[in-house]
Design a protein around this motif. Sequence first.
Motif, short mmCIF file in Angstrom:
data_model
loop_
_atom_site.label_atom_id
_atom_site.label_comp_id
_atom_site.label_asym_id
_atom_site.label_seq_id
_atom_site.Cartn_x
_atom_site.Cartn_y
_atom_site.Cartn_z
N GLY A 82 35.40 44.37 65.01
CA GLY A 82 34.03 43.98 64.72
C GLY A 82 33.27 45.22 64.27
O GLY A 82 33.84 46.29 64.12
N ASP A 83 31.97 45.06 64.07
CA ASP A 83 31.14 46.21 63.73
C ASP A 83 29.98 46.24 64.71
O ASP A 83 28.84 45.93 64.36
N PRO A 84 30.27 46.58 65.97
CA PRO A 84 29.28 46.42 67.03
C PRO A 84 28.02 47.25 66.82
O PRO A 84 26.96 46.89 67.29
N LEU A 85 28.14 48.37 66.14
CA LEU A 85 26.99 49.27 66.03
C LEU A 85 26.33 49.22 64.66
O LEU A 85 25.39 49.95 64.39
N PHE A 87 27.51 50.31 61.97
CA PHE A 87 27.66 51.72 61.63
C PHE A 87 27.72 51.92 60.12
O PHE A 87 28.44 51.24 59.41
N GLU A 88 26.95 52.89 59.66
CA GLU A 88 26.99 53.19 58.23
C GLU A 88 26.87 54.69 58.02
O GLU A 88 25.92 55.32 58.44
N ASP A 89 27.89 55.28 57.41
CA ASP A 89 27.74 56.69 57.00
C ASP A 89 27.67 56.71 55.49
O ASP A 89 26.66 56.31 54.93
N ALA A 167 39.72 59.32 68.51
CA ALA A 167 38.86 58.15 68.61
C ALA A 167 38.23 57.83 67.25
O ALA A 167 38.09 58.71 66.41
N MET A 169 35.18 57.25 65.13
CA MET A 169 33.76 57.55 65.26
C MET A 169 32.86 56.35 64.96
O MET A 169 31.80 56.22 65.53
N MET A 170 33.31 55.49 64.05
CA MET A 170 32.46 54.37 63.64
C MET A 170 32.28 53.35 64.76
O MET A 170 31.50 52.42 64.62
N ALA A 172 31.96 54.63 67.94
CA ALA A 172 31.34 55.52 68.92
C ALA A 172 31.81 55.28 70.35
O ALA A 172 33.00 55.37 70.63
N SER B 243 28.40 59.52 74.30
CA SER B 243 29.13 58.99 73.14
C SER B 243 30.46 59.69 72.94
O SER B 243 30.84 60.55 73.72
N VAL B 244 31.10 59.33 71.86
CA VAL B 244 32.44 59.82 71.59
C VAL B 244 32.39 61.22 70.97
O VAL B 244 33.37 61.93 70.92
N TRP B 255 29.23 63.71 57.11
CA TRP B 255 28.42 64.13 55.94
C TRP B 255 28.66 65.58 55.55
O TRP B 255 27.98 66.13 54.70
N LEU B 268 25.17 56.51 66.09
CA LEU B 268 26.12 56.54 67.21
C LEU B 268 25.67 55.65 68.39
O LEU B 268 26.45 55.41 69.30
N SER B 335 35.04 45.46 70.77
CA SER B 335 34.45 44.49 69.86
C SER B 335 35.48 44.15 68.79
O SER B 335 35.81 44.99 67.96
#
Lengths: 286, 340
Positions: A82-85, A87-89, A167, A169-170, A172, B243-244, B255, B268, B335
């Motif tokens: 899923g994409d629980p956060l 997340f977008e970089d 881990a 990162m996306m 977290a 956090s991680v 970035w 995060l 998730s």
Amino acid sequence: MSWFKRVKHGILTKTQDKKPTPDGLWYKCKECKEPTSTKEFELNLWVCPKCNNHGRIGSREYFNILFDEGKFKELDANLTSGDPLKFEDTKPYPQRLESSKKKSGLNDAVRTAIGKINGLKVSMAVMDFAFIGGSMGSVVGEKISRAIDAAIEHKIPMIIISKSGGARMMEAAFSLMQMAKTSAKLALLDEAKIPYISILTDPTTGGITASFAMLGDINIAEPKALIGFAGPRIIKETIGKDLPEGFQRSEFLQEKGFLDFIVERKDLKDKLHEVLSIFGVHKRTA
Amino acid sequence: MTIFCFNSIRFILLPPQVRWLMAVLLDFEKPLEELIEQLEKAQATHAKGRVDMSDTVAQLTKKINNERKNLYKDLTGWQKVQISRHPERPYTLDYINAITKNFVELHGDRNVGDDKAMIGGLAKIDNHNVMIIGQQKGRNTKERQYRNFGMPNPEGYRKAKRLMKMAEKFDMPVICLIDTPGAFPGLEAEERGQGEAIAKNLMVMATLKVPIICVVIGEGASGGALGIGVGDRVLMLENSWYSVISPENCSTILWRSWDYKEKAADVLSLTSDKMLKNKLIDGIIPEPLGGAHNDPEMMFKTLKAELKKNIKELCELGSKKLVNARIKKFSKMGSFSDSA
């Protein structure tokens, strides 16, 4: 005698008409830079025949090498992240997942299966570096947890082949907690007195080393694999010195006491069988 | 405000709300700077005794508090990270000294040495005997070096594990106070198995037969934090982060520059409210206005009450129930979807 004279000058073939060598006919070793034909490389289990450098391979290859006749029953093949956060970089996480899926033909960075090693039934999880650097997110944690559950349920040994940057990162803190989750499951496996063999391959770093990869009853590695908690670049920056030759490689870890032995890929299957038979699992689970 | 007169010199005992007079202000607290300056001036004038400034002082104090309330109403992730690293924020030993009696510090992992970045020992919280463990940071340059900036080596995690096993043997609840920018990424740390040390702790904590309460009191960075973070209750102080990876390192990786740390802190989702929303922690412990460092006494009181409440609740469960519930809780985290 026109063949003595150059009648035409320069390259006249148009780009679209050129006949390239088919891709993947040759493999160039990343270590010794020597070329090998892909066929020979494959027959040698993706190990360079000249310098014995173990190339990075994924779940498909390991399943083939280790399971009898390459047959196995895959578990939870369709689990996706899923994409629980949200997340977008540089691009949104779901897009990154999609493109990784397309590129690698995998659903996430681990595949789990039940199969036989020389007739001995085992539950096995193999990580795929090709999928976002083999990073551990919810799916990796969950699939490995379920594979451990299966090992406990069927009373069969657990094998995990690690190959990951750490881990994801996306995801977290979700990915951080997968370390706790898989380790907790391994604690249950431990209490059930079922053997767990951890195989560390190039590379195994970060949260993977700090959870299931280092928790085997027996820890094995392939030769010269990079294994560590912090990445070499970060350590170098921290201490401000160059790192010694062979630092964080399998041989170094064995010397420091964290690996039971190092095994070449061609011997892996027999060695696993040998160890597991001495544990006497086949008698207990027969 | 209490004012004492001794031979025409006046000592002002400041109430806790204005203790930040000497404090370091964070960049987002800059709007307070001018008001605080005015307040200091007013107090100085008042102290000289010629003019009664007590009204002005009271007014300014109120104004500062209101302004602070405004500033602290909607903190961003990065701002909370800044608060969690405030140089005057209470550290593990401050909490131990304030909350417990008879603290007996225990040293060493019985193997390599004693890690100064990870401390632990026996203590009493009122009538509860506990094992209390935590990462320790230093206040000044010398102390920071001595404590290795709160970054434990493998022997720190192994000391923590030894103390936890001891707590299990003597049937004492374990309290872990988490405050670390990460496990130390050094050459010797790798040689001595940083990864293995943390991994073992995760496994041991999962099935430890006594209650474990973990509280992130400042920074909770990655495996270094999780290495003492597998508990029946995992709580976070309001302005701590977990956090991680740290926002700076996340920014560097994603970035390729530190400049995106604010954005990284945001994506995060490392703040206590977001962690609770994602069901990755069990609760938030509120901090006094302006952060824990602004009123440490109040913070100690709140944490103590919270710890006592949780110890009591968890001690009522049998060890089997405790361990099952703990493993179940962590097993649920994640998730994903099954698209079969």
